[in-house]
Design a protein around this motif. Structure first.
Motif: not given
Lengths: 329, 323, 645
Positions: B302-319
């Motif tokens: 899914a990541q390779n198809a450009g549907l999102g990122t598997a590296d979710y830390e790169s989105l800086n999720p609010a914790r």
């Protein structure tokens, strides 16, 4: 009680009958218009008739008055067995690359047809291997290429890397087949059909047509590959000489020992050769004699000689022949 | 008199003959039907439901109380109002695959469904539809999972699949979902899609989370797709571009997925993931199952198809942690 | 020339033409084979086929336009087809003549008197056509429902019905109109309340009773196969058709009924005749009396084929234009004329409104009822394997008229009339049965798709069938997929070497491949008593002489860790011989235990390559229930039945 038909009744009747005639004529005309693909099967078992006007390159080889009967078929190693079920192994083991085949017929006779098989074997050596191992007994050599012979209804030859078979549905097509063969040879110039090993066999007592190349599994031993054999007739006894040029002397030595061990394992026993040549090994197995030696890169020997003397005679002739060749180079 | 009668008869016969002739001419089909005689014309394609300016938002909230964690999670990605506007038609795709009680965690938690549906209503949504095409009998699935009651209590419309709910779809650039029945009727009048799924182990694909949950939008003999589970999950993600996804990892099904059946299959993982990136949500959810994104081919595909990122830390999720 | 003579010539001409078409419907290019003979011509002339397919598909497939000729001629002339052209009608005419011979004039006139029962055929017609029109009506309703105006329509219809009821139903036409309006309104209402799509379908069942498909079917599947056996010219082998007895019974029964009532089928049953009867309402020329008064001698009724009462008020929808009355009226009072009959004429079919509505409603309702079985949907029967090019099941059933042309043309005789395999709707539709016939579906044969008159089997090219050229992407047409029955297959279940299916698989590369497996023989462990390396004497078990010399049997030393096997070249009861060139070594001592194994090549099917042609099933030596059988899964006409992604 019946009334005379009125005039109009007769006229209408006539008109209707005329219409029936027109219908019949129309149907008769209609029945000749059809697409033969729909309600007949093409003669080749599994092929679609080729589009008209499409020429195969095999078709160019035909003498006048011959036309294709089936379209050109091409087979790869994966589907070769569809065409020559059962015999495919032989070709595959020898390095088969591609088969092109097509059937042709005389334009005026449906029953007079022949099929051309062109096996691309990758090299002259491989082509010769399948040519020689299938050589039919009672065949006649033909002056076409170095390796060519014919039977009553077929022509077989090696040309370059191709092994070609022309097989006719009936006897008496020798001239046509030869013409196809010559056209094939003319259109495809090749370097040489000569395989160096062939000239290594001593001429004396040799049955020249019997030279064959066993690509693999020679004499039931899986490691013996690329073995040339030739039949000899010495004093009424048939036997075969064999030789094989190996990549190196050490290789040849190793293979000779392995074969020697194989023979012993399978019931053979060493026999003193009585010669002063230590590299010659003589083995008796099931009342037959095998002889093995190595000369430089060449592994050579005698296979299934009926007597010790005959084996030794041929073995030594072969040994000397190899020595002479060495010296002359 | 006779003459007039004959003329009128001639006229009628003429009209009849002409009508027959012109009808035949109009309907003439010289070539006959083509290879696939089903009409290709009525294929449906789901539109993109995402909100472009809100892409790549994510929050990961720790806590045991789903209502509090999801509230916090939504707030952290911009609040439900950022996603749902007045008059919107919202579809909530739940996981109601099995007729099993909520406590077994095989289906979406009913309180979570009713809470999110209520939030959508409060944000001004004109309609909220809750739907799924479950594996077991739909009626019992929605009843036993508690989702049916939860949806109704929140004023949402429950739509069970019926024969006419499906329309064939083809996923653009897809290889598997081609002319395949899609649960399409619930999407009528919908412009926002929210996916809510629990974190579950899945025997065939390794994990069943947000992307796998879209499987419940397919109809037909869909089990044929289990021959190629990773690619079908990829195509499901290609098929549905959601507004928002909520991945419920409060309790995760660690073993014997996707059905579970025993409380011992569950683990309190105390986590609520809210995201606009379904790939990131699944990648984060995988960690709750003790897996890495790299262990789950469908996430990388899914990541390779450009549907999102598997590296979710790169989105800086609010914790955050609540409770 | 008398017109009845012309009629007889015409009847014989068309009957012979029909038989000729049936005879030449065989695979090949000789003048007595199919070539370009327009063998479907009678079917194409049949307006019931034309209208039926038009109702189910809203198209007119190519040759079916011929029916316009008969339609227009009938509108102008009346039911000429029945009396002059129809091959089935001619047969009835002939049998009726045989039945009447020797009877007195009054007896003859009595059997030819009009019977009320003759109206049954109109109800049959309405029933069959409304069954075919179900989907069309459902579509109309759906369109209506989709429009918001449908509620207005419903309201308008209701008002119209109420108004018509209040203002009296004096007029026959108004009554009919009211019923139609009520039906439209009812349907709209039903459409608003229910979604009918899953159940409502177009089912073309006219072929069951339509005389043209019926007579084609009967001659193709019953008469000709019986004749074929007498001469090898038409068919080299005896052709077989499953359930031919039923088709034959219907055919013979219809013919024998003529002995009781001439043209029984035409008068009581024939939906095509009924259709012509309706069409002839405005015919320009018609049989009639020149003057009302006549001697009432009844001569004209003696040979009246239609039972239409030419003596009195003639019933035009029943008149088949046999012209016998015209010929027999000694007074010249009857003629075929444009003027109305002096004694008046009844132009409408003798149908009651109640009967009409019942036939219409039951026709529409019958299709959902038979489809409750789910044969076109989830409950599809995998034994229903349709010929190559057949449409999806529901579309197929909306076109197939059960004429049996594909079954006749099939060179291998594998296309068979269905019994109830495909549901009641599928009766006599084509199925493939790979046990009868001479082979499977031949790779390079597309005859059935080109002979099908209605494109229920759509015309395909060889390229399309084999998936070549532009069709390489979708691949070949698959009829189903072969499955190996491991419980019956010789190498799988019985330890017997057999790879017939693999050998005969015509697909390239082969869809059937084999996996080698060495299986220990039952009672195959023995002790070596004596040996010289290649010849072993054994104890502990024994075999028939040469039983193991087929090349499939091997010896393995039970102690040999490398599992080397040596092929047995010959055997006596307690002696085994291996190839003397590869004898056993010293590892084979006296007292060694050996195991005899058989090398099996077990067939496997590659569903990617299998096209379901059934050659393997036909050739399988397990002759009863075959050990490899084609089943409908994976057929390319319905992607939903794929086995593979």
């Amino acid at each position: 009680m019946a009334v005379q038909p009125e005039k109009t009744e007769t006229l209408v009747g006539m008109a209707i009958l005329a219409l029936l005639v027109v219908i019949a004529a129309g149907i008769l005309m209609r029945q000749s218009r059809y697409d033969p693909q729909w309600f007949t099967m093409s003669r080749s078992e599994h092929e679609i008739p080729q589009a008209a006007g499409e020429l195969s390159h095999l078709q160019e080889l035909l003498p006048d008055g011959w036309v294709p009967l089936t379209p050109l078929e091409t087979f790869s190693p994966e589907n070769l067995s569809d065409k020559i079920n059962g015999k495919a192994e032989l070709y595959l083991a020898a390095g088969f690359q591609k088969l092109e085949s097509q059937r042709f017929k005389r334009s005026d006779q449906d029953d007079s047809w022949l099929e051309l098989f062109v096996f691309d074997m990758g090299s002259t050596r491989n082509a010769f291997a399948v040519f020689s191992t299938q050589r039919r007994t009672g065949s006649t050599p033909v002056d076409l290429t170095r390796h060519a012979y014919q039977t009553e209804n077929a022509l077989f030859f090696v040309h370059g890397r191709d092994y070609v078979e022309v097989i006719a549905a009936e006897e008496g097509l020798a001239d046509e087949m030869l013409a196809i063969g010559r056209n094939f040879v003319e259109r495809k110039p090749v370097q040489s059909d000569e395989l160096s090993e062939q000239s290594l066999f001593p001429r004396k007592n040799l049955n020249a047509e019997s030279i064959a190349l066993l690509a693999s599994d020679a004499f039931g031993f899986s490691r013996l590959n690329n073995i040339f054999t030739a039949k000899y007739n010495i004093a009424g006894q048939e036997m075969r000489a064999f030789l094989s040029v190996r990549p190196s002397g050490a290789d040849a030595q190793q293979l000779a020992e392995a074969y020697h061990a194989f023979l012993l394992e399978n019931g053979g026993s060493d026999v003193d050769s009585g010669t002063n040549l230590p590299e010659i090994k003589l083995i008796e197995i099931f009342d037959l004699y095998e002889l093995i030696f190595v000369h430089g890169r060449v592994l050579a020997g005698v296979h299934e000689a009926e007597s010790k003397d005959a084996a030794l005679e041929l073995g030594l002739t072969l040994y000397r022949e190899l020595q002479e060749v060495d010296e002359s180079q | 008199m006779n003459r007039r009668e004959f003329l009128s008869r001639t006229l009628r016969a003429g009209v009849l003959a002409a009508a027959a002739g012109s009808l035949s001419y109009w309907l003439y089909d010289g070539r006959g039907p083509g290879p696939d005689s089903t009409a290709q014309g009525n294929l449906v394609v789901l539109p993109d439901f995402s909100v472009p300016e809100l892409s790549g938002r994510m929050s990961v909230i720790t806590g045991a109380d789903r209502i509090r964690t999801v509230d916090m999670g939504l707030k952290a990605v911009g609040g439900i109002e950022a996603f749902i506007r007045k008059g919107d038609g919202v579809l909530i795709k739940v996981n109601a695959a099995f007729a099993s009680p909520p406590i077994l965690g095989a289906t979406t938690n009913p309180q979570l469904v009713s809470h999110v549906a209520t939030l959508c209503r409060k944000a001004g949504a004109s309609s909220v539809v809750v739907t799924d095409n479950p594996i077991n009998d739909p009626q019992s699935c929605f009843t036993l999972s508690g989702i049916g009651d939860a949806a109704r209590s929140a004023g949402a419309r429950l739509m069970l699949p019926t024969g006419s709910s499906f329309a064939p779809t083809t996923v653009p650039h897809g290889k598997l979902i081609r002319d395949w029945p899609l649960l399409h009727a619930p999407f009528q009048g919908v412009n926002k899609v929210i996916g809510i799924a629990p974190v579950k182990d899945h025997h065939r694909s390794g994990a069943s989370m947000i992307m796998k949950n879209w499987y419940g939008l397919l109809g037909g003999q869909r089990n044929i797709f289990h021959q190629n589970i990773n690619d079908i999950i990829l195509e499901l993600a290609m098929m549905v571009k959601p507004t928002l996804v909520i991945l419920d990892g409060t309790t995760s099904m660690m073993t014997n997925g996707p059905t579970g059946g025993s409380l011992s299959d569950l683990k309190q993982t105390r986590c609520m993931i809210v995201s606009t990136d379904q790939v990131a949500a699944d990648a984060c959810g995988a960690s709750l199952l003790g897996k890495r994104a790299a262990d789950l081919p469908f996430i990388l595909k899914a990541q390779n198809a450009g549907l999102g990122t598997a590296d979710y830390e790169s989105l800086n999720p609010a914790r955050e942690a609540v409770g | 020339m008398k017109i009845v003579t012309v009629r007889r010539i015409s009847q014989v001409f068309f009957l012979l033409l029909f038989f000729w078409f049936c005879i030449v419907s065989t695979f090949g290019e000789h003048w007595w084979q199919l070539r370009g003979w327009p063998v479907n011509w009678f079917l194409q002339l049949d307006p019931l086929v034309h209208v039926g397919v038009m109702l189910t598909t809203q198209t007119v497939y190519a040759g079916l336009s011929w029916a316009l000729v008969t339609t227009v001629l009938t509108i102008v002339l009346g039911r000429f087809f029945c009396g002059w052209v129809c091959p089935f009608g001619t047969l009835h005419h002939l049998f009726g003549y045989l039945g009447k011979r020797g009877r007195t004039l009054s007896r003859k006139a009595a059997v030819n008197a009009y019977q009320r029962g003759q109206s049954i055929k109109y109800y049959i017609l309405i029933f069959l056509l409304s069954a075919a029109a179900g989907a069309l009506m459902a579509r109309a309703v759906r369109t209506a429902v989709a429009l918001a105006a449908s509620l207005w329509l419903l309201t308008a219809v209701t008002i119209a019905i109420v108004a018509l009821t209040i203002f009296g139903l004096t007029n026959q036409l108004r009554k009919t109109g009211t019923i139609l309006l009520a039906l439209v309104g009812g349907w709209t209402l039903v459409g608003l309340l229910y979604s009918m799509e899953p159940m409502i379908g177009a089912s073309l069942q006219t072929g069951l009773l339509d005389p043209i498909p019926l007579v084609y079917r009967s001659v193709n599947l019953v008469l000709l196969p019986l004749v074929d056996s007498a001469s090898p010219t038409l068919s080299v082998t005896q052709r077989h058709y499953e359930g031919a007895w039923l088709i034959g019974t219907v055919f013979l029964g219809a013919l024998l009924m003529n002995l009781r009532t001439p043209r029984f089928y035409c008068r009581y049953v024939c939906p095509l005749g009924a259709f012509y009867g309706v069409l002839s309402r405005f015919s320009l020329w018609r049989i009639g009396k020149r003057q009302d008064q006549c001697a009432q001698c009844q001569w004209c009724e003696a040979d009246c084929e239609g039972g239409c009462e030419p003596t009195g008020t003639i019933r035009l929808p029943e008149c088949v234009l046999c012209m016998n009355c015209l010929d027999q009226c000694g007074h010249g009072l009857i003629s075929y004329q444009t003027a109305p009959s002096a004694s008046g004429a009844i132009v409408s079919p003798d149908m009651s409104r109640r009967g009409f509505v019942v036939a219409l409603a039951s026709g529409i309702a019958a299709v959902p009822m038979v489809r409750l079985g789910g044969y076109t949907d989830q409950n599809w029967n995998p034994a229903v394997i349709r010929p190559p090019g057949a449409l999806r099941e529901a579309d197929f059933l909306s076109r197939c008229i059960k004429c049996g042309q594909c079954m006749r043309i099939c060179p291998t005789n594998i296309i068979q009339p269905a019994g109830l395999e495909a549901g009641l709707e599928g009766l006599w539709t084509p199925l493939l049965n790979f046990r009868v016939g001479t082979s499977g579906c031949q790779l390079n044969c597309i005859a059935c798709s080109h002979v099908c008159p209605t494109a229920a089997i759509r015309p395909i090219s060889l390229e399309e069938k084999l998936g070549r050229g532009v069709f390489a992407e979708p691949g070949p047409i698959r009829l189903g997929c072969a499955f190996v029955d491991h419980g019956r297959c010789l190498p799988w279940a019985m330890d017997k070497p057999c790879i017939v299916c693999q050998e005969t698989c015509p697909v390239s590369p082969k869809a059937i491949f084999v996996r080698e497996y060495y299986s220990p023989l039952r009672n195959g462990v023995a002790e070596v008593v004596r040996s010289n390396g290649s010849v072993l004497e054994i104890a502990g078990t024994s075999f028939q002489a040469a039983q193991l010399s087929t090349g499939d049997y091997f010896i393995r030393l039970t102690t040999d860790p490398t599992n080397t096997r040596r092929p047995i070249v010959d055997n006596a009861d307690r002696v085994l011989a291996v190839d003397p060139r590869t004898p056993f070594g010293p590892e084979l001592a006296i007292g060694s235990r050996i195991e005899i194994q058989v090398r099996l090549q077990r067939p496997q099917v590659d569903p990617k390559l299998c096209i379901g042609c059934g050659v393997c099933e036909h050739e399988c030596p397990v002759s009863g229930k075959r050990a490899i059988r084609v089943s409908g899964e994976n057929e390319s006409r319905n992607k939903r039945r794929s086995l593979l992604l």
